[in-house]
Design a protein around this motif. Sequence first.
Motif: not given
Length: 376
Positions: A79-104
């Motif tokens: 869902t978050a990937q629809f929010f980023f602008k064309i050409g914008e660079i992002y990784n997992t921590t730009n979407v959610l805290p990594y501590s939450e990510f590893v629990e998914t």
Amino acid sequence: MVDPELLSLLIGNIYDAALDSSLWAGVLEQATQFIGGTAAGIYWKDITVQGELHYVYNVEPSSVDEYFSKYIRFDPSLTAQFFFKIGEIYNTTNVLPYSEFVETTFYKEWVKPNGWADHLAATLDKTATSFAQFGVFRSERQGLADDDMRQRMQLLVPHVRRAVLIGNVIDLQKEKAGSLSDALNGLDAGVFLLDSQCHVAFSNMAAQALLDDATILRAVNHTLIAVDPDAAQVLRDVIAAASGGDGAVGADGVAIPLSGKPGQNWVADILPLTSGARRQAGAHHSAVAAVFVRKVSMAARYPTEVAARQFRLTPSEVRVLDALLKVSGVPRIAEALGISEATVKTHLQNIFGKTGVRRQADLIKLVAAHARPFPG
């Protein structure tokens, strides 16, 4: 420090892939090594939770199949990937805290078994319902994406974007086209081959129609000029740079906005023809660059994005809202996102407070209203 010669060679290879899609696997391998990852891909996704991998390096086919058949719906970044602008660079921590990510569920059942830790990506193109993306995976040994990786990614993204867009337009079908001119004449997009002074060495039939209309482009003494003064200056600068080689063409040439009639949006994408497999294509016309002119639609935003901006939802609240649109009930939302039911309930209460509704059904109706161009 980045080796300028190595970077220029890589950029040239990226542009060669615009004319020959079979080169993308090798290009992605080189890009992965340059950026600092372990695997890479170019793919698209849409709001119906579907997608397709177009080009890939070092990802097992079975993993690709598993992602698009099952795990894409658990991907917390979708869902978050629809929010980023064309050409914008992002990784997992730009979407959610990594501590939450590893629990998914997504991390535990798909990311970790593949030996990955992070994913650095950039949006290449997007509409209201889909987006194309270039992504590089980091292994557990490499860890999370760092500033050096982001900077190297930034050097390549404009060129990858240009090559992908042009490659999609061209689709040369070499067995059917006897020459570049034959292939370009069969395109719906307007194509000009220009020398370093923007003199038109070749224009296909669609390009000539644009000149006849003279709304966005015109030719003066065989020189191509954009009607909009700002676009005209950028066009001259990028074409002049193209004569200096692949590495000299900057990000400004990725998508030059062109003025047009009300309700229309035209862009020009530029492909240098000064080295590699492209040199032969341009040599016959003494051209240094090909300019592809296409009309794009001004699509509405993704409805969840509109709601998120209007009601100032946090990234965590957006993930819960999006999950609510796909699955029903707090337990299933919690399972999909890898968080507790209590956390889901907290986020829902916050969303209710911001939107002014009190039931999940009303929340769904509210978001759905944003998807209708003419709410009634």
